[in-house]
Design a protein around this motif. Structure first.
Motif, PDB file in Angstrom:
ATOM      1  N   LEU A  40     -15.394   7.944 -46.987  1.00 36.11           N
ATOM      2  CA  LEU A  40     -16.100   6.735 -46.547  1.00 36.11           C
ATOM      3  C   LEU A  40     -16.807   6.058 -47.720  1.00 36.11           C
ATOM      4  O   LEU A  40     -16.721   4.837 -47.893  1.00 36.11           O
TER       5      LEU A  40
ATOM      6  N   THR B 125     -15.207   2.569 -49.455  1.00 40.16           N
ATOM      7  CA  THR B 125     -15.916   1.285 -49.426  1.00 40.16           C
ATOM      8  C   THR B 125     -16.242   0.793 -50.830  1.00 40.16           C
ATOM      9  O   THR B 125     -16.224  -0.415 -51.090  1.00 40.16           O
TER      10      THR B 125
ATOM     11  N   GLY C  82     -13.240  -0.796 -52.050  1.00 39.00           N
ATOM     12  CA  GLY C  82     -13.077  -2.089 -51.394  1.00 39.00           C
ATOM     13  C   GLY C  82     -13.882  -3.187 -52.050  1.00 39.00           C
ATOM     14  O   GLY C  82     -13.492  -4.360 -52.033  1.00 39.00           O
TER      15      GLY C  82
ATOM     16  N   VAL D 272     -17.437  -5.817 -46.756  1.00 39.30           N
ATOM     17  CA  VAL D 272     -17.375  -4.495 -47.376  1.00 39.30           C
ATOM     18  C   VAL D 272     -18.777  -4.003 -47.723  1.00 39.30           C
ATOM     19  O   VAL D 272     -19.130  -2.844 -47.476  1.00 39.30           O
ATOM     20  N   THR D 273     -19.595  -4.891 -48.297  1.00 39.35           N
ATOM     21  CA  THR D 273     -20.968  -4.521 -48.648  1.00 39.35           C
ATOM     22  C   THR D 273     -21.774  -4.176 -47.409  1.00 39.35           C
ATOM     23  O   THR D 273     -22.585  -3.238 -47.421  1.00 39.35           O
TER      24      THR D 273
ATOM     25  N   PHE E 145     -20.616  -2.904 -44.596  1.00 39.31           N
ATOM     26  CA  PHE E 145     -20.179  -1.575 -44.159  1.00 39.31           C
ATOM     27  C   PHE E 145     -20.780  -0.501 -45.054  1.00 39.31           C
ATOM     28  O   PHE E 145     -21.252   0.541 -44.591  1.00 39.31           O
ATOM     29  N   PHE E 146     -20.803  -0.789 -46.345  1.00 40.39           N
ATOM     30  CA  PHE E 146     -21.291   0.144 -47.368  1.00 40.39           C
ATOM     31  C   PHE E 146     -22.789   0.405 -47.229  1.00 40.39           C
ATOM     32  O   PHE E 146     -23.257   1.536 -47.385  1.00 40.39           O
TER      33      PHE E 146
ATOM     34  N   THR F  55     -22.099   3.015 -43.096  1.00 41.65           N
ATOM     35  CA  THR F  55     -21.884   4.356 -43.638  1.00 41.65           C
ATOM     36  C   THR F  55     -23.131   5.243 -43.579  1.00 41.65           C
ATOM     37  O   THR F  55     -23.032   6.408 -43.156  1.00 41.65           O
TER      38      THR F  55
END
Length: 320
Positions: free
Chosen positions: A252, A256, A259, A276-277, A279-280, A284
């Motif tokens: 994970l 990311t 990504g 992406v940021t 999610f990061f 996560t």
């Protein structure tokens, strides 16, 4: 690169998510809940490890409690500001606050890289060198390893932040992101600095990320090889179950991170980078505590011991 003693820009404007009011309020509600859950999950892990004597002595849980503290710091660096901008879409952030967020955000990211490597090292020593493990991963050694992760993570990015902050920014001052990211910040410098600083930034990030990823893969590769040769089927299955959860967290995190560097060029780049940021930085950290502890027998046993201890205290008070 031309450096300047000061900057004419005193504040930046974070564009954030350019969406309608209804969608903005929906995002605000969703990520407010995720943020609260993330804080609660990680605080519970820290309290559980420190409240249970057996867990507090185990190196893996010393690392895990510090990892939970890291996740709390990580989400608190970006998510509250993002929630504020969703609720009150002005996006104004001062020059110094922007660079402070930039420094802390990336330093915590580097620290997470080092912690994942430390956890991989712990599993490698525990499974591949079980006889020497108590000596090599004593409490003193473990706390020294924890300190090294924090110090290295926060030392690595001091130079780039200082250099970028000394560039001249004379306008425009709009950052097409919801966090202070070096790419959009460098594009605002005047005179334009070109692609060289961005390439240098990516090279520094890549050195840390790829170096730690290589170490993690090497460590878990040796662990898997050792387990496949083990004749103890029950032990092998239990160890594989633990390692698989560690590998999910590693996948994970580095997935990311990858990504963030392999986004498509063109107009959609900023949108993909934001997703992406997001999610990061938000998703996560909320998943990691669940992944590490969801099927962890030692954590379940610690919860049981804590409950029995509380029941014993209640009974004593009732008797008195």
């Amino acid at each position: 690169m031309e450096l300047a003693n000061g900057s004419t820009v005193e504040e930046f404007i974070l564009l954030g998510f350019q969406i309608g009011q209804q969608k903005r309020h929906l995002l605000l509600a969703i990520f407010a809940v995720i943020y609260i859950l993330t804080l609660a999950e990680n605080i519970i892990i820290i309290m559980l490890v420190h409240a249970d004597v057996q867990l507090a002595r185990l190196p893996m849980y010393i690392l895990l409690s510090n990892f939970s503290l890291l996740e709390i710091c990580y989400v608190s660096t970006t998510v509250p500001r993002m929630l504020f901008d969703l609720a009150f879409p002005c996006g104004v952030i001062s020059f110094h606050e922007c660079f402070l967020q930039f420094y802390i955000f990336f330093s915590l990211g580097y620290t997470e890289c080092f912690f994942l490597s430390a956890m991989a090292l712990d599993r490698y020593l525990a499974i591949c060198n079980p006889l020497r493990y108590p000596q090599m991963m004593s409490n003193k050694s473990c706390y020294a390893l924890v300190g090294a992760c924090w110090v290295l993570g926060f030392l690595w990015h001091i130079g780039p932040v200082i250099l970028i902050s000394k560039l001249s920014f004379c306008g425009p001052n709009i950052i097409d992101h919801f966090v202070c990211d070096p790419g959009p910040i460098l594009s605002l410098a005047c005179p334009p600095v070109g692609n060289i600083p961005i390439i240098c930034q990516f090279s520094m990030d890549g050195l840390i990320v790829l170096g730690n990823l290589f170490f993690v893969m090497l460590s878990y590769g040796a662990v898997i090889l050792t387990l496949t040769k083990s004749s103890r089927r029950g032990y092998r299955m239990k160890a594989f179950s633990t390692i698989s959860f560690h590998l999910v967290v590693v996948t994970l995190f580095y997935g990311t991170v990858a990504g963030m560097y392999v986004v498509p060029s063109g107009e959609s780049q900023s949108h993909v980078t934001k997703v992406v940021t997001l999610f990061f930085t938000a998703i996560t950290p909320s998943l990691n505590p669940l992944i590490y502890c969801l099927r962890n027998d030692q954590v379940k046993e610690a919860v049981g011991r804590l409950q029995r201890r509380k029941m014993g205290l209640v009974k004593r008070k009732l008797i008195v």
